[in-house]
Scaffold this active site. Structure first.
Site, PDB file in Angstrom:
ATOM      1  CE  LYS A   1      43.871  43.271  41.252  1.00  0.00           C
ATOM      2  NZ  LYS A   1      44.538  44.497  40.738  1.00  0.00           N
TER       3      LYS A   1
HETATM    4  C1  LIG Z   1      44.758  45.694  41.461  1.00  0.00           C
HETATM    5  C2  LIG Z   1      45.828  46.609  40.953  1.00  0.00           C
HETATM    6  C3  LIG Z   1      46.471  47.563  41.785  1.00  0.00           C
HETATM    7  C4  LIG Z   1      46.062  47.799  43.224  1.00  0.00           C
HETATM    8  O1  LIG Z   1      46.367  46.702  44.053  1.00  0.00           O
HETATM    9  P1  LIG Z   1      45.711  46.599  45.517  1.00  0.00           P
HETATM   10  O2  LIG Z   1      46.135  45.266  46.040  1.00  0.00           O
HETATM   11  O3  LIG Z   1      44.226  46.701  45.313  1.00  0.00           O
HETATM   12  O4  LIG Z   1      46.243  47.730  46.308  1.00  0.00           O
HETATM   13  C5  LIG Z   1      47.495  48.307  41.237  1.00  0.00           C
HETATM   14  N1  LIG Z   1      47.873  48.166  39.942  1.00  0.00           N
HETATM   15  C6  LIG Z   1      47.283  47.272  39.115  1.00  0.00           C
HETATM   16  C7  LIG Z   1      47.733  47.190  37.712  1.00  0.00           C
HETATM   17  C8  LIG Z   1      46.244  46.453  39.583  1.00  0.00           C
HETATM   18  O5  LIG Z   1      45.647  45.559  38.738  1.00  0.00           O
END
Ligand SMILES: *Cc1c(COP(=O)(O)O)cnc(C)c1O
Length: 466
Positions: A110
């Site tokens: 993120k």
């Molecule tokens: C948020 C997250 C996901 C999922 O991502 P999306 O964009 O919601 O599909 C997968 N792995 C981790 C570690 C995350 O923080």
């Protein structure tokens, strides 16, 4: 390049307005009016670019009349906080490729989007002379990435609600040890759903929203998707250099945000460069049921798993893909979303063939997740976090005769408990996490009562001149 809503209810707006608006005013999600594409010659010119230069080329296609020099500066500042010179390096592990997206400040993917979003917000506010108060609820990863994205920035205060004692201890410390004056952590006595409900209610009070210029950082913001398109192109170019002209990606999916960025990258590149997107889910498998049977329906409660960031029933970004399934007809999207809100299901069986061209999907059990972490550790001496393990397992199940790039969405130390269960060994903390327990921390513990939270925000929010 203008932006429209998936529900067809707004006049086209510019890129910077789309970033600031977050959710479209008609309740839909924002998308470019037309998706851009690049030619084979253009791709040749991009072949040897470093990550930041490639990001500039890709973002420039989507950012309308934003000056290229300004964009360049935002990208430079956003990705200089990453610990790896390649930003999102790709490594070969057995017969799969793993793209490490966890070299940012909070060790989850993120950061790739939220570092950029924080800088974009600051840039826009400087231009307009305005201010904003970001309010968000988090079950763990988004909160810390958002806080690191805007800490210390002028004109922005951020309030992040997390469920007290229900995130992992490391996730809580990553948030509460950021003590910049513009950061407010609220530990709510309740669940994530309680915190989320309070945030939604604050946003639905339009007077409050306007007075405090509330801003959102969740993955419905177009800038988050856009920032993620870059690393798909980056990984494709790396494999192309190794002699492959077609690749698949395997993506552990929760809110459909990351994999939708893959879908945009697939449309951007010449036909066939990205062949299939493997959509990997945990036992919360609404998206797998959609791809494999056309059944998009909520089934019971969310099941807690070793991969909590994917414990999601309603994938908010799915609406963006639905818009393309419906031939860009906003009225049909609106009707479907209204049906879904009322009945908890949509019948999308008619789109089965198209979905099968775009995606392949596999739902990974808890046992398979742990077994995959163990196997990868034993065979390749490489640690997967449980989210990444889900993508790797799905790739093993669905691999064809093309290379597959698996997206590694978090550092294994962030989810050390599951990794220890698989390998028997404690995960060594990287320096970014090791010192956290001894750092000064700041956090307000409050009951899950909207009146209390609102009062706290009012007392600490930025306000404009009257
Ligand atoms: C948020 C997250 C996901 C999922 O991502 P999306 O964009 O919601 O599909 C997968 N792995 C981790 C570690 C995350 O923080």
């Amino acid at each position: 390049m203008k932006y429209i809503s998936t529900r067809g209810g707004i006049e086209p707006i510019a890129f910077d307005q789309a970033v600031m608006m977050g959710l479209a005013r008609d309740g839909g999600l924002l998308l470019p009016e037309t998706l851009p594409s690049v030619s084979a010659q253009k791709l040749d010119a991009w072949q040897n670019l470093h990550y930041k230069s490639l990001a500039l080329e890709v973002l420039d296609l989507f950012s309308g009349d934003m000056p290229r020099l300004d964009l360049d500066d935002l990208i430079e500042r956003s990705y200089s906080s990453f610990r790896h010179p390649q930003v999102t390096p790709v490594r070969k592990t057995g017969d799969l490729y793993i793209m490490e997206l966890f070299h940012g400040p909070t060790l989850a993917f993120k950061d790739v989007a939220l570092q950029l979003l924080g800088n974009l917000f600051e840039y826009e506010l400087k231009k307009s002379g305005g201010f904003m108060n970001i309010i968000g609820a988090t079950s763990g990863d988004t909160g810390s990435a958002a806080i690191y994205g805007v800490r210390g920035k002028k004109g922005i205060n951020i309030f992040i609600l997390h469920p007290h004692g229900r995130t992992s201890p490391i996730q809580a410390l990553q948030m509460t040890t950021v003590t910049d004056a513009n950061v407010f952590n609220l530990a709510v006595n309740g669940t994530f759903d309680d915190a989320q409900a309070i945030v939604k209610e604050l946003f639905s009070d339009l007077e409050f929203k306007d007075q405090y210029q509330l801003g959102a950082i969740n993955s419905i913001n177009w800038a988050r998707v856009l920032a993620q398109v870059v690393y798909y192109v980056f990984a494709f170019l790396k494999l192309r250099k190794q002699g492959f002209d077609s690749v698949d990606f395997s993506v552990p999916t929760g809110n459909f945000g990351d994999i939708f960025a893959g879908y945009v990258a697939k449309q951007l590149l010449p036909e066939g460069c990205i062949n299939r997107l493997i959509l990997a889910t945990n036992s919360n498998d609404i998206l797998t049921r959609f791809v494999n049977n056309g059944d998009y329906s909520i089934a019971g409660e969310v099941t807690p798993t070793f991969s909590p960031s994917m414990d999601i029933q309603i994938a908010s970004n799915f609406e963006r893909y639905l818009y393309y399934l419906h031939g860009q007809d906003g009225a049909k999207v609106k009707a479907d979303m209204e049906t879904f809100a009322a009945a908890g299901r949509m019948d999308l069986a008619a789109f089965g063939e198209q979905a099968a061209r775009d995606f392949a999907s596999y739902s990974v059990s808890e046992e398979e997740t742990i077994a995959t972490i163990r196997q990868c550790s034993q065979e390749h001496d490489y640690l997967l976090d449980p989210h990444t393990a889900i993508g790797v397992r799905a790739a093993q199940e669905l691999k064809e005769d093309r290379p597959v790039v698996c997206l590694a969405t978090a550092h294994p130390a962030k989810f050390g408990e599951a990794v220890q269960k698989a390998t028997g060994n404690e995960v060594e903390l990287p320096p970014a996490l090791a010192g956290l327990a001894n750092k000064e921390s700041r956090c307000e513990i409050l009951d899950a009562d909207i009146a209390l939270i609102r009062e706290y925000v009012e007392k600490n929010a930025l306000e404009g001149e009257i």
